[in-house]
Design a protein around this motif. Structure first.
Motif, short mmCIF file in Angstrom:
data_model
loop_
_atom_site.label_atom_id
_atom_site.label_comp_id
_atom_site.label_asym_id
_atom_site.label_seq_id
_atom_site.Cartn_x
_atom_site.Cartn_y
_atom_site.Cartn_z
N THR A 61 -14.99 69.70 -26.67
CA THR A 61 -14.66 71.12 -26.60
C THR A 61 -14.94 71.79 -27.94
O THR A 61 -14.14 72.58 -28.43
CB THR A 61 -13.17 71.28 -26.25
OG1 THR A 61 -12.38 70.59 -27.24
CG2 THR A 61 -12.85 70.68 -24.90
N MET A 62 -16.08 71.49 -28.53
CA MET A 62 -16.36 71.94 -29.90
C MET A 62 -16.54 73.45 -30.01
O MET A 62 -16.24 74.03 -31.04
CB MET A 62 -17.62 71.24 -30.42
CG MET A 62 -17.46 69.74 -30.58
SD MET A 62 -18.99 69.04 -31.21
CE MET A 62 -18.53 67.32 -31.38
N PHE A 72 -11.38 75.39 -34.27
CA PHE A 72 -11.04 75.60 -32.86
C PHE A 72 -10.36 74.35 -32.31
O PHE A 72 -10.87 73.25 -32.42
CB PHE A 72 -12.32 75.90 -32.08
CG PHE A 72 -12.11 76.03 -30.59
CD1 PHE A 72 -11.13 76.86 -30.07
CD2 PHE A 72 -12.92 75.33 -29.71
CE1 PHE A 72 -10.95 76.98 -28.70
CE2 PHE A 72 -12.76 75.44 -28.34
CZ PHE A 72 -11.76 76.27 -27.83
N LEU A 73 -9.17 74.53 -31.76
CA LEU A 73 -8.37 73.44 -31.19
C LEU A 73 -7.96 72.42 -32.26
O LEU A 73 -7.89 71.23 -31.99
CB LEU A 73 -9.10 72.75 -30.04
CG LEU A 73 -9.50 73.68 -28.90
CD1 LEU A 73 -10.30 72.92 -27.84
CD2 LEU A 73 -8.29 74.33 -28.27
N ALA A 74 -7.68 72.91 -33.45
CA ALA A 74 -7.27 72.04 -34.55
C ALA A 74 -5.90 72.49 -35.07
O ALA A 74 -5.83 73.20 -36.07
CB ALA A 74 -8.31 72.08 -35.67
N PRO A 75 -4.80 72.11 -34.38
CA PRO A 75 -4.71 71.27 -33.18
C PRO A 75 -4.79 72.11 -31.90
O PRO A 75 -4.79 73.34 -31.96
CB PRO A 75 -3.30 70.66 -33.34
CG PRO A 75 -2.52 71.75 -34.01
CD PRO A 75 -3.48 72.41 -34.96
N PRO A 79 -12.32 83.04 -36.72
CA PRO A 79 -12.23 83.24 -35.27
C PRO A 79 -11.92 81.93 -34.53
O PRO A 79 -12.49 80.88 -34.84
CB PRO A 79 -13.61 83.77 -34.90
CG PRO A 79 -14.13 84.39 -36.14
CD PRO A 79 -13.59 83.56 -37.27
N ASN A 80 -10.99 82.00 -33.59
CA ASN A 80 -10.64 80.89 -32.70
C ASN A 80 -9.99 79.71 -33.41
O ASN A 80 -9.87 78.63 -32.82
CB ASN A 80 -11.87 80.39 -31.93
CG ASN A 80 -12.57 81.50 -31.18
OD1 ASN A 80 -11.91 82.34 -30.56
ND2 ASN A 80 -13.89 81.54 -31.24
N SER A 81 -9.58 79.90 -34.66
CA SER A 81 -8.93 78.80 -35.38
C SER A 81 -7.41 78.87 -35.18
O SER A 81 -6.87 79.85 -34.66
CB SER A 81 -9.25 78.88 -36.87
OG SER A 81 -8.68 80.06 -37.44
N VAL A 82 -6.74 77.80 -35.57
CA VAL A 82 -5.28 77.74 -35.51
C VAL A 82 -4.72 78.02 -36.89
O VAL A 82 -5.12 77.39 -37.88
CB VAL A 82 -4.80 76.37 -35.00
CG1 VAL A 82 -3.27 76.27 -35.08
CG2 VAL A 82 -5.28 76.14 -33.57
#
Length: 364
Positions: free
Chosen positions: A176-177, A218-221, A296-299
């Motif tokens: 899901t990169m 992205f998704l981290a976590p 963008p899109n980071s946690v």
């Protein structure tokens, strides 16, 4: 007609009607396949039987779902069941002197004569084994003549087999990169139906979704992508609305449900636990344009100070909100964002926590 006896016609018409009805019933029976399944087949077996019945109908055969051999009305019979117990499937194999499958996911396919009728016996050692047998049969039914052919036989291309797997875990992973690429299929149930049908037909029994890994944050976590964690209001994903978050959670749970319908276990790969750039950027040079600004899109909101406490709380929330997944896969070294000095304490707490929350859960 002049001179004919009207009573004679009155007697002949019902007789012809009766003969015509009998002929129609015989023709209908010849074009019908009765499927006799064991009581209460599991989800994967139901999927396989449904695919087999659909393949028969696609070839022009009528399908009669019979509760027992005695109630079956078709010229051809299919007996579908598992080895345990004394269902019609295992009973027919034993009566023919054939061994029933016993190893996990093993299967036996036999063409027999049952009650003087051509019968296809599909037996699995368990739910998955039966699904594999029925899916194979469904594919081969598609190669046969329709009922209107010269020699109609729905089982003509099916061969007797006895199989058991050499490899117990047969897994495939997806990554899901990139958010746009991932979401282009994440919400598409038709896509996943076809995709998972392909995996089941080719006998994959495990599916891994990898969240994170060299993706610029992205998704981290991944937890904020799915839900907010109580007590950590400062942790959030940039550019994600509450409606999108709810949609993501529903889509993941639905994906797991679709996989389980096909006998596929689902592992969730939690590969990034905190975003600290470095190798996690994956060579994305554009990240340099966001110094001092939200990526963008980071946690955001996971820090050195709350890393452990947030992760434990978020894992507990994950186990509650996504209750059906089958395994967790963790990336443990520096590529996960962890520093060497954090690892022992972090992982000791995580493993103990997961074991308390869901004893026996597989962790890779």
């Amino acid at each position: 007609m002049k001179g004919e006896n009207p009573m004679r016609f009155a007697l002949l018409v019902p007789a012809f009607a009766l003969l015509f009805t009998v002929a129609l019933r015989a023709a209908d029976r010849a074009r019908t396949v009765s499927v006799v399944r064991d009581a209460a087949p599991g989800r994967a077996a139901q999927h396989g039987i449904g695919q087999l019945e659909a393949a028969l109908r696609a070839q022009g055969w009528s399908v009669d779902s019979a509760a027992s051999l005695e109630s079956a009305r078709g010229r051809h019979l299919i007996l579908a069941g598992t080895s345990p117990g004394n269902g019609a499937t295992a009973t027919a194999l034993r009566a023919a002197g054939a061994a029933v499958p016993t190893a996990a996911e093993a299967l036996v396919v036999r063409k027999l004569t049952v009650r003087g009728q051509p019968a296809l016996v599909l037996c699995g050692a368990d739910d998955r084994g039966l699904m594999y047998a029925t899916l194979d049969a469904a594919a081969r039914v598609g190669w046969t003549d329709s009922p209107g052919g010269r020699n109609p036989d729905p089982f003509r291309e099916i061969r007797d087999v006895s199989e058991s797997p050499h490899i117990l875990d047969r897994s495939l992973s997806v990554y899901t990169m990139n958010r746009a690429h991932w979401e282009s299929r994440f919400y598409d149930e038709r896509y996943w139906t076809r995709y998972l049908d392909t995996l089941a037909t080719n006998r994959f029994n495990r599916f891994l979704i990898v969240f994170g890994y060299e993706n610029g944050g992205f998704l981290a976590p991944p937890y904020p992508y799915l839900f907010d964690t109580p007590g950590f209001s400062g942790v959030h994903m940039v550019d994600l609305t509450p409606n999108q978050q709810r949609r993501n959670l529903a889509a993941l749970n639905r994906l797991i449900e679709l996989a389980h319908d096909r006998g596929i276990a689902v592992s969730l790969g939690i590969w990034d636990h905190i975003y600290r750039a470095g190798v996690q950027t994956g060579g994305a040079e554009w990240l340099g344009n966001y110094k001092g600004r939200s990526i963008p899109n980071s946690v955001e909101g996971v820090t050195t100070e709350n890393l452990n406490s947030y992760t434990l709380a978020a894992l507990k929330e994950l186990l509650t909100r996504v209750p059906a997944f089958d395994a967790l896969q963790f990336r443990m070294h520096e590529e996960s964002g962890l520093k060497r000095g954090e690892m022992v304490r972090f992982w000791g707490a995580v493993f103990q926590h997961v074991q308390q929350q869901r004893p026996g859960l597989l962790i890779e």
